[in-house]
Design an enzyme around this catalytic site. Structure first.
Site, short mmCIF file in Angstrom:
data_model
loop_
_atom_site.label_atom_id
_atom_site.label_comp_id
_atom_site.label_asym_id
_atom_site.label_seq_id
_atom_site.Cartn_x
_atom_site.Cartn_y
_atom_site.Cartn_z
N ARG A 114 36.50 -37.42 -13.07
CA ARG A 114 37.83 -37.40 -12.45
C ARG A 114 38.47 -38.73 -12.78
NH1 ARG A 114 39.74 -35.52 -6.49
NH2 ARG A 114 39.41 -33.57 -7.56
N HIS A 141 44.02 -29.70 -13.83
CA HIS A 141 42.91 -29.48 -12.91
C HIS A 141 42.35 -28.07 -13.18
CE1 HIS A 141 40.27 -30.17 -9.71
NE2 HIS A 141 41.09 -30.32 -8.69
N GLN A 144 40.22 -26.12 -10.62
CA GLN A 144 41.01 -25.61 -9.49
C GLN A 144 41.68 -24.29 -9.88
OE1 GLN A 144 41.34 -27.03 -6.25
NE2 GLN A 144 42.20 -24.99 -5.93
N ASP A 231 51.35 -27.96 -3.33
CA ASP A 231 50.40 -29.08 -3.42
C ASP A 231 51.11 -30.31 -2.84
OD1 ASP A 231 48.25 -30.71 -4.02
OD2 ASP A 231 48.59 -30.74 -6.19
N CYS A 273 45.70 -26.16 -2.92
CA CYS A 273 44.41 -26.61 -3.45
C CYS A 273 43.67 -27.52 -2.47
CB CYS A 273 44.63 -27.32 -4.78
SG CYS A 273 45.81 -28.68 -4.62
N ARG A 301 35.76 -22.82 -5.34
CA ARG A 301 35.49 -23.95 -6.24
C ARG A 301 33.99 -24.00 -6.58
NH1 ARG A 301 38.83 -28.28 -6.66
NH2 ARG A 301 37.26 -28.79 -8.24
N1 CP Z 1 41.36 -29.60 -4.62
C1 CP Z 1 40.64 -30.70 -4.91
O1 CP Z 1 40.40 -31.04 -6.07
O2 CP Z 1 40.15 -31.36 -3.80
P1 CP Z 1 39.46 -32.79 -3.83
O3 CP Z 1 40.50 -33.80 -4.27
O4 CP Z 1 39.02 -33.03 -2.41
O5 CP Z 1 38.31 -32.76 -4.78
#
Ligand code: CP
Length: 317
Positions: A114, A141, A144, A231, A273, A301
C-alpha cells in the site's frame, strides 16, 4: 522469472490495476471468491494450497480491512504473512524502491504493498522477481473493486447491465477501479462529481473513460440506479486540502435520505469501501439502513484476496 511451487521459470504476473486484466479473468476471480466463501461457510477454513510460501505486506499508509483480510487470506491458504510498516524499512530513510524490490523478492514469494504513489508500485513490480499486489495506491484499489463486484453479484444476481452511480470525487482510487472493472464486466457506470474533480482519462484509460457517464448533478446521476457508491472526500495525504475539499463536496455530494429519494425505486443498494466519515460523504441513517451492504462488502475483501493469491501463486488452483 520466478519460482512458484511446481512452476519453474514462468513469467510472473502482478496485480497492480484491473486495466491489465481481461473481463474473463476478472469474472473468474469473482467466481473463485464466491466458491471460496462457500467453502469457508462450510467450515473449510484452512485450504493449504500455498503451504511453504511466505508473503510480505508493506504499508506506507494505515489500513484495517486490507491488512486484516489479506493477513487472514494468506494464513487460511496455508502461507505465512509478514507485515512491514514503511517506517520500519530503510525505504523511509531513502533506500530506492528498486533495491527494496530486488532484495525482498529474494526472501518472499510475493510482495503486496500500500503506497502513496502508484509509480512506486510500478517500480517495485519492475524490479521484483516475484508477483507484486496492489493493496491501494493513489490511483487504484483493484482488490476493493473485486470485492465490490462480488457483492453486487451476490445482491443483484448479475453484473452486466447493473446501473451504478458513484457520488463524490471522480479521481478517487476506489472509483477508478470500480469504473475499470465495471466497464469490463458490462455494468453501466455513472459518476457524479464537481467539475474540477471529474474522472481522469489518463488513469482510467481512454476506452473506459469513453464508456462511463459523467454528471455534475448527483440528483440526476442516481435516477433509476441499482447501486449508489461513495467514498471519503478526504483521504490520507490530502489533509492539507481538507477544508477546501469539504467545502466543495458538502452538502451537494453527500449520500443521504434526500438523495436516495431521487432513485425512484426501492431495490437499490448502498455501497462504501469503508472507512466512512459518517456525516460527511454518507449519513449515519443511510449506512445503517437495510439498503446498505457495506459490511458484506468488507467481508468479501477476504474471499477476493484469496482468489487473487491463488490465481497468482498456485498453478494448480
Ligand atoms: N477499504 C479499505 O481498503 O479499507 P482499509 O483502508 O481499512 O484497508
Amino acid at each position: 522469472m520466478y519460482y512458484c511451487r511446481g512452476r519453474l521459470n514462468v513469467h510472473k504476473r502482478d496485480f497492480l490495476t484491473l486495466r491489465d486484466y481481461t473481463p474473463e479473468e476478472i469474472r473468474l476471480l469473482i467466481d473463485d471468491a464466491i466458491l471460496l466463501k462457500r467453502l469457508r461457510q462450510h467450515g473449510k477454513t484452512v485450504l493449504p494450497y500455498l503451504t511453504g510460501l511466505n508473503i510480505a505486506m508493506i504499508f506506507e499508509k494505515p489500513s484495517t480491512r486490507t491488512r486484516a483480510s489479506f493477513t487472514v487470506a494468506i494464513e487460511e491458504l496455508g502461507a505465512f504473512p509478514i507485515s512491514y510498516s514503511a517506517q520500519e524499512l530503510q525505504l523511509s530513510r531513502g533506500e530506492p524502491v528498486k533495491d527494496l524490490g530486488r532484495v525482498l523478492s529474494r526472501y518472499h514469494h510475493a510482495l503486496a504493498a500500500r503506497v502513496f504513489r502508484h509509480s512506486d508500485l510500478v517500480e517495485l513490480a519492475k524490479f521484483s522477481s516475484v508477483p507484486v499486489i496492489n493493496l491501494l495506491s493513489d490511483q487504484y484499489h483493484p482488490l476493493q473493486a473485486l470485492a465490490d463486484y462480488m457483492t453486487i453479484m451476490e445482491k443483484k444476481g448479475r453484473i452486466e447491465g447493473v446501473k451504478i452511480a458513484f457520488v463524490g470525487d471522480g479521481r478517487d482510487n476506489v472509483f477508478n477501479s470500480l469504473a475499470i472493472a465495471g466497464v469490463k464486466l458490462g455494468a453501466k457506470v455513472r459518476v457524479a462529481a464537481p467539475r474540477q474533480y471529474g474522472p481522469d482519462p489518463g488513469v482510467l484509460g481512454e476506452e473506459i473513460y469513453r464508456r462511463i457517464e459523467v454528471y455534475e448533478d448527483p440528483f440526476e446521476a442516481v435516477r433509476d440506479v441499482d447501486v449508489i457508491y461513495t467514498d471519503v472526500f478526504v483521504s490520507m495525504g490530502q489533509e492539507k486540502e481538507r477544508e477546501e475539499r469539504i467545502k466543495t463536496f458538502l452538502p451537494r455530494y453527500q449520500v443521504n435520505a434526500e438523495l436516495l429519494k431521487r432513485v425512484g425505486r426501492d431495490d437499490y443498494i448502498v455501497m462504501h469501501c469503508l472507512p466512512a466519515h459518517r456525516g460527511e460523504e454518507i449519513t449515519d441513517d443511510v449506512i445503517e439502513s437495510p439498503q446498505s451492504v457495506v459490511f458484506d462488502e468488507a467481508e468479501n475483501r477476504l474471499h477476493t484476496s484469496k482468489a487473487v493469491l491463488l490465481y497468482l501463486l498456485n498453478p494448480h488452483w
